[in-house]
Design a protein around this motif. Structure first.
Motif, PDB file in Angstrom:
ATOM      1  N   ARG A  54      72.245  50.053  55.207  1.00 24.48           N
ATOM      2  CA  ARG A  54      71.445  49.092  54.452  1.00 24.48           C
ATOM      3  C   ARG A  54      70.575  49.803  53.412  1.00 24.48           C
ATOM      4  N   SER A  55      69.927  50.910  53.828  1.00 26.29           N
ATOM      5  CA  SER A  55      69.056  51.636  52.906  1.00 26.29           C
ATOM      6  C   SER A  55      69.840  52.238  51.754  1.00 26.29           C
ATOM      7  N   ALA A  56      71.054  52.750  52.052  1.00 28.19           N
ATOM      8  CA  ALA A  56      71.883  53.319  50.990  1.00 28.19           C
ATOM      9  C   ALA A  56      72.314  52.244  50.005  1.00 28.19           C
ATOM     10  N   ALA A  57      72.674  51.072  50.522  1.00 26.47           N
ATOM     11  CA  ALA A  57      73.119  49.985  49.646  1.00 26.47           C
ATOM     12  C   ALA A  57      71.992  49.502  48.751  1.00 26.47           C
ATOM     13  N   GLN A  58      70.761  49.551  49.232  1.00 23.21           N
ATOM     14  CA  GLN A  58      69.629  49.062  48.463  1.00 23.21           C
ATOM     15  C   GLN A  58      68.904  50.180  47.714  1.00 23.21           C
ATOM     16  N   GLY A  59      69.387  51.402  47.836  1.00 26.41           N
ATOM     17  CA  GLY A  59      68.767  52.515  47.102  1.00 26.41           C
ATOM     18  C   GLY A  59      67.354  52.827  47.536  1.00 26.41           C
ATOM     19  N   GLU A  60      67.091  52.719  48.836  1.00 36.32           N
ATOM     20  CA  GLU A  60      65.722  52.873  49.324  1.00 36.32           C
ATOM     21  C   GLU A  60      65.329  54.330  49.585  1.00 36.32           C
ATOM     22  N   PHE A  61      66.226  55.269  49.404  1.00 36.03           N
ATOM     23  CA  PHE A  61      65.899  56.672  49.616  1.00 36.03           C
ATOM     24  C   PHE A  61      65.026  57.181  48.475  1.00 36.03           C
ATOM     25  N   GLU A  62      64.184  58.146  48.784  1.00 30.55           N
ATOM     26  CA  GLU A  62      63.270  58.694  47.783  1.00 30.55           C
ATOM     27  C   GLU A  62      63.506  60.199  47.621  1.00 30.55           C
TER      28      GLU A  62
ATOM     29  N   ILE B 150      58.403  77.660  38.013  1.00 35.17           N
ATOM     30  CA  ILE B 150      59.535  77.881  37.097  1.00 35.17           C
ATOM     31  C   ILE B 150      60.657  76.867  37.331  1.00 35.17           C
ATOM     32  N   GLY B 151      60.421  75.878  38.164  1.00 34.04           N
ATOM     33  CA  GLY B 151      61.447  74.878  38.423  1.00 34.04           C
ATOM     34  C   GLY B 151      61.138  74.111  39.682  1.00 34.04           C
ATOM     35  N   TYR B 152      61.995  73.165  40.008  1.00 33.59           N
ATOM     36  CA  TYR B 152      61.819  72.336  41.191  1.00 33.59           C
ATOM     37  C   TYR B 152      63.160  72.195  41.917  1.00 33.59           C
ATOM     38  N   GLU B 153      63.055  71.817  43.190  1.00 35.91           N
ATOM     39  CA  GLU B 153      64.242  71.417  43.941  1.00 35.91           C
ATOM     40  C   GLU B 153      64.026  70.000  44.452  1.00 35.91           C
ATOM     41  N   ALA B 154      65.009  69.133  44.225  1.00 37.45           N
ATOM     42  CA  ALA B 154      64.933  67.751  44.684  1.00 37.45           C
ATOM     43  C   ALA B 154      65.400  67.679  46.135  1.00 37.45           C
ATOM     44  N   LEU B 155      64.578  67.091  46.998  1.00 36.41           N
ATOM     45  CA  LEU B 155      64.883  66.976  48.417  1.00 36.41           C
ATOM     46  C   LEU B 155      64.801  65.506  48.825  1.00 36.41           C
ATOM     47  N   LEU B 156      65.808  65.050  49.553  1.00 33.35           N
ATOM     48  CA  LEU B 156      65.934  63.637  49.914  1.00 33.35           C
ATOM     49  C   LEU B 156      65.016  63.297  51.091  1.00 33.35           C
ATOM     50  N   ARG B 157      64.419  62.127  51.011  1.00 35.31           N
ATOM     51  CA  ARG B 157      63.614  61.585  52.103  1.00 35.31           C
ATOM     52  C   ARG B 157      64.040  60.140  52.352  1.00 35.31           C
ATOM     53  N   TRP B 158      63.984  59.742  53.634  1.00 37.60           N
ATOM     54  CA  TRP B 158      64.367  58.372  53.990  1.00 37.60           C
ATOM     55  C   TRP B 158      63.149  57.645  54.555  1.00 37.60           C
ATOM     56  N   PRO B 159      62.607  56.701  53.801  1.00 37.60           N
ATOM     57  CA  PRO B 159      61.493  55.895  54.305  1.00 37.60           C
ATOM     58  C   PRO B 159      61.992  54.790  55.225  1.00 37.60           C
ATOM     59  N   SER B 160      62.300  55.152  56.461  1.00 38.79           N
ATOM     60  CA  SER B 160      62.857  54.185  57.403  1.00 38.79           C
ATOM     61  C   SER B 160      61.808  53.148  57.778  1.00 38.79           C
TER      62      SER B 160
END
Length: 627
Positions: free
Chosen positions: A371-379, A394-404
């Motif tokens: 459901r969260s993937a379908a609605q794009g709720e990940f941050e 000198i840069g950033y790394e994007a790390l996935l979080r799931w606001p369950s």
């Protein structure tokens, strides 16, 4: 013969008539001597002819006996020339080679080292015959319909210096003996009903796996599968035994090949989960695996009309909490399976109470993820990368979080095993890239962009046929350049075909992406792979840097890998830096780019501005102090 002698004597007498009387004694002596010589010659001729007749008879008998031997023997006998061409052979050999049953034949004799006919032995045999005059060993003779194994001996036979060397080959068919040996070995290691490994093999492998556990991979798991018929009686128990081969086949279909399935008891199977699959959140993976097993056992079979309903109860134990040795770990799993049977039909139970509390949550978590993937709720959270020499981001790394909604903000280790197994990883990777492009565009407009944004690309996403097209279209839609991104690729991409992999990586390079090899030093990447692919940098595995303060060997390994990467003109980044000493040691080794909680944790996008402001204030204070 008397008539011949008389005639010969008259002739001699008539020749000697002109002689005088004085010479008569001499002539008579000569006559007698000549007569004796001729008699001896005649006797010798007779004896020679008789000897030849006897030898001819013996030779005929030998040929008859040899022909009978060739036609009647169950083994193989052959006469070969110097090129191992068959000149004559036994009936068994002729039938195998489909040769005519004639006294002499001429056919190449191809001997193989394997039953598939891939490795020809001719050169090895010829070398041994030239060197030692003999060859002994096992060889395979093949034809279109059958393949037979023989134990053979080949010896050189050279009667004289005139005739060419020939070879005599003899041997016995050992195909049946090999089958019997294989059957005996199978009976020792395989269950005769399901053909799965038996409990002895499982015990030994489990002991070896537990001994291989270390600080990086400390755990292994056992799943005990106990089966019971829906109605417990002797008839149904017998029916259950008949269904075991089909149940074993179902389990093999649902289980990954990297797991070991064995029949352990009359009514039970066991599954061995190796250490590299038992990470810190292994309960999620094991939970999912257990549900697959339950679903697989109860899926429709080939002949349900004769099958009885079977209940499965699963017990799961994880080392070292549930057992430090094979026996205790298996006992814990079996006890957990018994608890599962008390809780109801087709159930599972963890030996550890903490893991058991999470077990019923698996299906709910999977539903929430979809459901969260379908609605794009990940941050996305962003962890800065720092240069030690300049003290700047000198840069950033994007790390996935799931606001369950039920569990709060969750980091990747708590849900990524489930995401990878369900296939959600591809859609999440694409969601991350779309969000990252929008964020980079905003940072460019507000002046907050520093260096490049690093993104983790899964192997599943990298393999997609439309991967390149998706990346290009997403960049165009967001109106950002690929040069603002680093793609961190897993070492598992090197399992792809080399030509395909090189073309894909060159395409990404031409688009402007910087390509970074993730977890360098942990997998199997070689110097050749680093040189032949367009990589721009490597990211050291956290397992290498974790103990560099305490272990000299780890320091030496890190220093060597950093020098190697610098020699190949690859940028080096160290991650998961927790202490100032780690940062200092890596900097001395030549690794300037670092990230970790020592500098900053991953933060939401709206806190990046505060980090940059803090950095500027720190640099200004440093400049004032030095001035």
């Amino acid at each position: 013969m008397t008539h011949l002698k008389s005639t010969f004597c008259v002739a001699l007498f008539s020749i000697s008539l002109p002689a005088t009387a004085a010479n008569q004694p001499i002539m008579e002596g000569a006559f007698l001597l000549s007569t004796l010589t001729i008699c001896l010659l005649v006797v010798a001729l007779i004896l020679t002819m008789r000897s030849l007749a006897i030898k001819s008879h013996k030779l005929k008998q030998f040929r008859t006996s040899f022909s009978d031997l060739l036609s009647e023997t169950s083994g193989v006998i052959a006469v070969l020339d110097k090129n191992l061409v068959l000149r004559n052979g036994s009936g068994t050999l002729k039938r195998l080679l489909k040769a005519d049953d004639s006294a002499t034949i001429s056919a190449p004799l191809n001997l193989y080292a394997d039953p598939d006919g891939k490795t020809l032995l001719d050169n090895d045999i010829k070398l041994a015959l030239r060197t030692n005059g003999k060859w002994q060993g096992e060889a395979w003779l093949l034809n279109e319909r059958q393949r037979e194994a023989f134990e053979l001996s080949i010896h050189s036979v050279q009667p004289d210096n005139v005739r060419n060397t020939t070879y005599l080959m003899y041997g016995q068919n050992i195909s049946e003996l090999r089958k019997e040996n294989q059957l005996q070995l199978q009976q020792q290691t395989r269950d005769s009903l399901t053909l799965l490994p038996n409990n002895k093999v499982f015990d030994e492998l489990l002991k070896m796996v537990l001994q291989s556990c270390d600080a990086h991979y400390p755990s292994a798991a056992v799943i005990f599968i106990h089966l019971t018929p829906s109605y417990d009686n002797k008839h149904n128990e017998a029916k259950l035994q008949q269904q075991l081969p089909e149940i074993a086949a179902k389990l093999q279909q649902v289980l990954p090949r990297k797991l070991l399935l064995a029949r352990y008891k009359t009514d039970g199977f066991v599954v061995l989960v190796p250490p590299h699959l038992c990470n810190h959140n292994s309960s999620i993976y094991l939970n999912q695996l257990a549900h697959k097993i339950l679903a697989g056992i109860n899926q429709p079979g080939s002949d349900d009309s004769k099958a009885i309903e079977v209940f499965a109860h699963l017990g799961i134990s994880i080392s070292p909490n549930d057992g430090i040795d094979a026996e205790s770990l298996l006992n814990s799993a079996e006890k957990a399976a018994y608890k599962a049977s008390q809780q109801g039909q087709n159930n599972l139970c963890f030996a550890d109470s903490g893991s058991q509390e999470q077990a019923p949550d698996y299906l709910a978590m999977e539903t929430e993820l979809y459901r969260s993937a379908a609605q794009g709720e990940f941050e996305l959270y962003y962890q800065p990368k720092f240069s030690i020499s300049s003290n700047r981001i000198i840069g950033y790394e994007a790390l996935l979080r799931w606001p369950s909604p039920r569990r709060g903000m969750l980091p990747p280790p708590t849900f990524m095993p489930l995401v990878e197994e369900t296939g959600l990883i591809i859609s999440l990777d694409r969601l991350v890239f779309r969000k990252a492009c929008q964020q980079v565009k905003y940072w460019q407009q507000t002046g907050l962009m520093r260096g490049r944004l690093a993104l983790n690309i899964s192997n599943q996403q990298f393999e997609q046929a439309d991967f390149l097209r998706f990346m290009q279209n997403t960049l165009q839609d967001a109106e950002v350049s690929a040069s603002l991104f680093e793609l961190e690729l897993p070492e598992t991409i090197f399992t792809q075909p080399t030509v395909w992999l090189r073309e894909r990586m060159h395409s990404l390079d031409k688009m402007g992406f910087r390509l970074i090899l993730d977890n360098f030093g942990e997998g199997v990447s070689s110097l050749t792979q680093l040189r032949q692919h367009p990589l721009h940098g490597v990211k050291l595995s956290p397992t290498l840097t974790k103990y560099i303060e305490q272990q000299e060997q780890q320091r030496n390994i890190c220093a060597t890998l950093i020098r190697l990467a610098n020699y190949l003109t690859l940028d080096v980044t160290a991650t998961n830096i927790e202490t100032e000493m780690q940062a200092y040691l890596l900097h001395v080794m030549g690794c300037d780019n670092q990230q970790g909680h020592r500098f900053s944790k991953a933060v939401p996008a709206d806190e990046i501005g505060q980090l940059l402001l803090k950095e500027n204030n720190l640099l200004n204070n440093t400049n004032l102090a030095s001035g």
